[in-house]
Design a protein around this motif. Structure first.
Motif, short mmCIF file in Angstrom:
data_model
loop_
_atom_site.label_atom_id
_atom_site.label_comp_id
_atom_site.label_asym_id
_atom_site.label_seq_id
_atom_site.Cartn_x
_atom_site.Cartn_y
_atom_site.Cartn_z
N ASP C 22 0.84 -1.16 -0.01
CA ASP C 22 -0.05 -0.06 0.17
C ASP C 22 0.59 1.24 -0.04
OD1 ASP C 22 -2.50 1.84 0.79
OD2 ASP C 22 -1.22 2.01 2.73
N ARG C 316 -4.48 -1.40 -3.68
CA ARG C 316 -3.28 -1.13 -3.08
C ARG C 316 -3.18 -2.16 -1.99
NH1 ARG C 316 -3.96 3.56 -0.79
NH2 ARG C 316 -4.90 4.70 -2.24
N ARG C 317 -4.44 -2.59 -1.42
CA ARG C 317 -4.70 -3.48 -0.28
C ARG C 317 -5.20 -4.87 -0.79
NH1 ARG C 317 -6.30 1.49 1.57
NH2 ARG C 317 -5.11 2.50 2.95
#
Lengths: 249, 164, 458
Positions: C22, C316-317
């Motif tokens: 992230d 991102r996660r």
């Protein structure tokens, strides 16, 4: 001149789980010398269905909304997300005068106060360190503020209202407007990512010293509060209507 | 390229130099091309230039890749530079072989400081018709390993620009 | 089906690694913001880019034939492929016609889309991806996890280990400079012995017949200029009308992708080199169908900058591989269902609809709205399970009738209040896995209102 007459829309989850937010909104608007009517046959804006892909099934819900709200000067709601949904996604209804009226006249609470009532200073006290979580649909949908991705002049209607509060300290977040991960049914379809995003949002507030997280949308706060309570954190969530109504914590 | 198109405003030079530094190029500004050439022959005696016809022929398309691969430092001259991003335009007339600007270990680039345009908008007005042309902005680079910037991914490890 | 949600759950099990992923991508987003702010008319540029693409998509046949005609005049051999199979066969034929055994390839999402590498390898050819990140994942036999940063999911230690195995670098060496240098040596050998070089295309200019390729490493040029035969592969949507239009896109692309003012190399290939051969293969592979769809055509504007991935809090996660499609992230989630609606039902739901993607998109694709529209389309086409469909129907019915809504709300509140915790927080309560449900209030707002609205002073 006649008083402005507004229809108050209280989103379904606020009605059921956070009545105090509805009450604060109602009281605040009354104090601002407005005729506030809460049409009692209202239910929901239909967003939970539509976001799940059931826009067609939501049409009767939309119609119920329009039936209940088309007669008012404005429709005000303590939710950027619901207001955005009505504005943006009621396009699939036949665009009758009533539908057009409803879509044009629905306002999220803060923008109603700053843009229609032209009030910045509500003469309130809030002696806390506050982090403002910019709910996505309010920010990027209704443009209640400039979002960080756009290279435009910076502004925020929510900040404008809050920074006048006595004793308030608005903290700066590392990521000023990242999504909290609620996303309606996203929170159920994608629980892991949703919670991870929520945790990141909370720790950004904690890291920067916030005691309170506030937002225009209780749905984001419901999600964050769910994580805060599960993890026994100290930080609290408060809907912006409660602050603007000068509620004591 | 029509030189008349290129009326470099004096204040574009600092921006161009700053952009070059930003993209990882070194810059040296000297007065006049002669002093640049003198500087190069003194400090980079091994540098190969393609200014005379024989060397041009030697390194043209019939030159073996293995020979090209052994090239250390070469000298080229750019057509014009772009202030906003440090890019320098070269085309087929700037080198005897398209592989040269990429295969050499180090590229020394000459540029007339009167040939700097403001941005890509102006740059594309100056781009000429050619079989191959390239904007080069700094040395070859990569950040494919953990976003760490490394120069010399495949092409030159360094780019030295002489403005005159 | 193990969809995005499931795979994201696995990705998130290693929380510190997920945090690293992230942060790394957020850093790229921040670089992008800084670069975008350095351009005075950024939002105007996005608008222009979008309208140029709109103009192209509205007149695609015209620009395609203009491009093709110019390219042929330039001495380029132009091929048209209607689908992946045809594309692969065309490339294969060019390679074998030239008796090449080794092909070097710079980054091209199109060749990934068509499965070119596998096709050529199955026929005994060696294909080497020359972009460093691509070479890394090629060694690992896995797809890219990001369209601009293909190996962004890997740590340098893992790459060190990989290079030790594949390139015989010293064990434990993980310095990016040394690893890059090892790759440089290895790939230079390949460049010099390749018979054919393949590149993708960032932009194709209709008025000149040239193609533009942007790289930082210089790998497209190393390949193209060293090999006797060059092949540029492009989707039909890569066109821009004029050379001038490139100004708009070259100002946007690298800034938005990585925060650089421009890529190190912006190469314009127009004519073959002396004694060289230049081919351009123009591929449709489903694009014309998408063009016909009013709803989904805007996705054809995409210039593959990857910014929507960097900004996406879900991407991102969850990592690129959790999407199960070669283009991950928001743009991939709206492209994937148009290729295989059954397989990628989950992707339009792998988004909180936060709209950040649409805001960073350099060509202003309404990505969030496309995601929303795909959700509707999936439901209409019956891609949901019958249970989910039924639940939504019932919910729609309840929410349209205020009395039923009031009643259901009350039942739910009473149930939540009185049921034992282990029943409320059972496994099927997905919300409650890692979150508390809201505390149940005494009464709903509606109830409060009906009791209090008669009073003048509340």
């Amino acid at each position: 001149m006649d008083k402005i007459r507004i229809g108050l829309f209280i989103p379904c989850y606020i009605d059921q789980f956070y009545p105090q937010v509805g009450i604060a909104t109602f009281e605040l608007l009354q104090k601002l010398d407005i005729e506030v009517v809460y049409p009692e046959k209202q239910t929901c804006c239909g967003q939970p269905l539509a976001n799940s892909g059931a826009e067609k099934e939501a049409i009767p819900v939309y119609q119920n909304f329009v039936r209940n709200f088309s007669e008012f000067d404005y429709i005000v709601t303590p939710s950027g997300s619901c207001a955005y949904h009505v504005k943006e996604h009621y396009n699939i209804l036949e665009q009758t005068e009533q539908v057009k009226r409803v879509r044009a006249n629905i306002y999220e609470l803060c923008e109603f106060i700053t843009d229609i009532l032209k009030i910045d200073d509500l003469k309130i006290d809030f002696p806390y360190k506050v982090g403002i979580h910019q709910s996505c649909h309010g920010l990027r949908g209704l443009k209640l503020g400039s979002s960080s991705e756009l290279i435009t002049t910076r502004y925020s209607k929510v900040h404008r209202l809050l920074e006048k509060a006595n004793g308030i300290e608005i903290i700066t977040l590392d990521r000023e407007d990242e999504c909290c991960g609620f996303g309606g049914t996203f929170s159920i379809f994608e629980p892991h990512v949703s919670v991870k995003m929520g945790k990141a949002r909370i720790s950004d507030h904690e890291r920067n010293g916030a005691e309170i997280i506030t937002a225009t949308d209780m749905s984001c706060l419901m999600h964050l509060e769910g994580i805060i309570r599960r993890e026994n954190k100290k930080i609290k969530v408060v809907h912006i209507a409660e602050i603007l109504n000068n509620n004591r914590l | 390229m029509n030189r008349d198109n290129l009326l470099t405003a004096k204040d574009l030079i600092p921006e161009f130099i700053e952009s070059l530094a930003h993209v990882g190029a070194e810059v040296i500004k000297l007065n006049g091309k002669d002093s640049v050439l003198a500087y190069i022959s003194e400090n980079y005696p091994e540098c190969i230039t393609f200014e005379n016809k024989e060397i041009w022929e030697e390194y043209s398309f019939s030159c073996s890749k293995e020979k090209l691969e052994k090239l250390g430092t070469i000298q080229l001259e750019g057509r014009f530079g772009v202030a906003e991003n440090g890019a320098i335009w070269l085309d087929d007339n700037c080198f005897p072989n398209r592989l040269l600007p990429f295969i050499a270990q180090k590229v020394i680039m000459l540029l007339d400081s009167g040939k700097i345009v403001k941005d890509m908008g102006e740059a594309y007005d100056c781009v000429n018709e050619c079989g191959y042309g390239v904007f080069i902005s700094g040395p070859s680079k990569t950040a494919d390993i953990e976003q760490s910037l490394v120069f010399g991914a495949h092409g030159p490890e360094s780019l030295l620009v002489f403005l005159y | 089906m193990k969809g995005h949600s499931y795979k994201a759950g696995i990705f998130l099990k290693d929380e510190s690694r997920a945090d690293w992923h992230d942060k790394t991508l957020w850093m790229v987003r921040q670089k992008r913001d800084k670069a975008a702010r350095s351009v005075a008319d950024w939002e105007d540029l996005r608008e222009r880019a979008s309208s140029i693409k709109e103009q192209v998509l509205s007149n695609l046949d015209f620009y395609l034939s203009e491009f093709e005609q110019r390219a042929v005049e330039n001495g380029v051999k132009v091929h048209r492929a209607s689908d992946a199979q045809e594309f692969n066969e065309i490339v294969y034929k060019i390679v074998t016609d030239n008796n090449a055994k080794l092909v070097v390839k710079s980054k091209s999402m199109l060749t990934e889309e068509c499965g070119l590498n596998t096709f050529l390898e199955q026929r005994g050819l060696e294909v080497v991806d020359t972009d460093l990140g691509e070479r890394i994942i090629q060694f690992r036999k896995e797809p890219p996890s990001h369209i601009v940063l293909p190996a962004i999911h890997l740590k340098k230690e893992e790459i060190g280990e990989l290079f030790h195995e594949k390139l015989n670098t010293p064990k434990g060496m993980s310095d990016p400079v040394l690893l890059t240098s090892a790759a440089r040596t290895h790939l230079r050998e390949k460049f010099l012995s390749a018979g054919v070089a393949i590149t993708g295309v960032n932009f194709a200019v209709a008025e000149t017949g040239s193609v533009v390729v942007c790289t930082n490493e210089g790998n497209a040029d190393m390949g193209v200029h060293a090999a006797p035969v060059q092949i540029h592969c492009m989707g039909i949507e890569k066109l821009v009308p004029q050379t001038r239009d490139l100004a708009v896109f070259t100002r946007l692309l690298a800034r938005n992708a990585t925060g650089q003012p421009i890529t190190a190399y912006t190469s314009h290939y127009r004519k073959p080199k002396p004694r060289g051969e230049m081919h351009i293969v123009i591929v449709d592979n489903g694009r014309s169908d998408r063009l016909k769809s009013d709803i989904h055509r805007s996705s054809l504007k995409c210039i593959r900058c990857g910014a929507c991935m960097n900004t996406c809090p879900v991407y991102r996660r969850s990592g690129g591989h959790s999407y199960g499609y070669l283009i991950p992230g928001p743009i991939g989630s709206i492209l994937a269902p148009s290729y295989n609606i059954k397989k990628h039902t989950d992707l339009p739901f792998a988004s909180s609809l936060c709209m950040s993607c649409s805001n960073v998109c350099p060509v202003k694709i309404d990505i969030h709205d496309q995601l929303y529209k795909w959700r509707q389309e999936l439901s209409e086409k019956g891609a949901f399970s019958p249970v989910k469909g039924l639940v939504l129907k019932i919910a729609g019915f309840i929410l349209s009738k205020s009395a039923l809504y009031d009643f259901s709300g009350k039942v739910a509140r009473v149930a939540l209040k009185w049921l034992p915790r282990r029943m409320v927080y059972s496994k099927i309560n997905v919300w409650g896995w890692e979150r508390e449900l809201p505390a149940v209030p005494q009464e709903s707002f509606k109830k409060w209102y009906s009791k209090n609205s008669g009073k003048n002073n509340l």
